[in-house]
Design a protein around this motif. Structure first.
Motif, mmCIF file in Angstrom:
data_model
loop_
_atom_site.group_PDB
_atom_site.id
_atom_site.type_symbol
_atom_site.label_atom_id
_atom_site.label_comp_id
_atom_site.label_asym_id
_atom_site.label_seq_id
_atom_site.Cartn_x
_atom_site.Cartn_y
_atom_site.Cartn_z
ATOM 1 N N THR A 1 -0.565 -8.943 -10.174
ATOM 2 C CA THR A 1 -0.106 -8.923 -8.790
ATOM 3 C C THR A 1 -1.089 -9.789 -7.987
ATOM 4 O O THR A 1 -2.188 -10.102 -8.461
ATOM 5 C CB THR A 1 -0.119 -7.493 -8.216
ATOM 6 N N ASP A 2 -0.716 -10.160 -6.777
ATOM 7 C CA ASP A 2 -1.660 -10.896 -5.924
ATOM 8 C C ASP A 2 -2.912 -10.056 -5.689
ATOM 9 O O ASP A 2 -4.028 -10.562 -5.744
ATOM 10 C CB ASP A 2 -1.008 -11.263 -4.590
ATOM 11 N N HIS A 3 -2.705 -8.781 -5.444
ATOM 12 C CA HIS A 3 -3.816 -7.852 -5.237
ATOM 13 C C HIS A 3 -4.693 -7.788 -6.494
ATOM 14 O O HIS A 3 -5.923 -7.819 -6.408
ATOM 15 C CB HIS A 3 -3.249 -6.476 -4.878
ATOM 16 N N ARG B 1 -4.999 -10.061 -8.815
ATOM 17 C CA ARG B 1 -5.672 -11.344 -8.996
ATOM 18 C C ARG B 1 -6.946 -11.414 -8.137
ATOM 19 O O ARG B 1 -8.001 -11.841 -8.596
ATOM 20 C CB ARG B 1 -4.716 -12.492 -8.654
ATOM 21 N N ARG B 2 -6.838 -10.970 -6.888
ATOM 22 C CA ARG B 2 -8.007 -10.984 -5.992
ATOM 23 C C ARG B 2 -9.090 -10.037 -6.504
ATOM 24 O O ARG B 2 -10.269 -10.378 -6.536
ATOM 25 C CB ARG B 2 -7.600 -10.598 -4.573
#
Length: 136
Positions: free
Chosen positions: A87-89, A91-92
């Motif tokens: 998810t973008d979350h 990945r961060r």
């Protein structure tokens, strides 16, 4: 001098214990971090990809449980059945974890040259292949 098996087992326990403690603040374990790296390195990784890459690190039931953990922890999502992507979350957060793991690796390499590291890995790889291909 203790045999190589002793040091392999002790090193694996030490790495796992230290990494698990270090990764707790992120809600991860060493094996969860490894699964996330397979997903990060393999766009739309399959569960089979994870099982294949990490077969030496954990049994199938553990890997299945870890996959569920990455999904419920919002690290990964399923773009289609049997596939995973970060998810973008996720990945961060994985970028933050990667920085911490890099510091751990630097600590574990203290006093060891790159050549020594490459030699150790090469020797272990050859020993493993010798055992895996030996007639029983």
């Amino acid at each position: 001098m203790k045999p190589i098996g002793y040091w392999l087992n002790r090193a694996d326990r030490a790495f796992t214990t230290h990494m698990d403690a270090m990764l707790t603040e992120f809600g991860l374990t060493r094996i969860t971090w490894q699964v996330l790296n397979v997903v990060a390195d393999t766009p739309e990784a399959t569960d089979t990809d994870i099982h294949t890459v990490l077969a030496a690190n954990a049994d199938p039931a553990t890997l299945d449980a870890v996959i569920v953990t990455t999904l419920t922890g919002d690290w990964t999502t399923r773009p289609e059945p049997g596939r995973l992507t970060l998810t973008d979350h996720g990945r961060r957060r994985l970028a933050d974890v990667t920085d911490r793991v890099a510091a751990f690796r630097a600590q574990s390499m203290h006093g060891i040259t790159e050549d020594e590291y490459r030699t150790a890995v090469s020797v272990l790889e050859r020993m493993t292949r010798n055992v895996e291909t030996a007639a029983v």
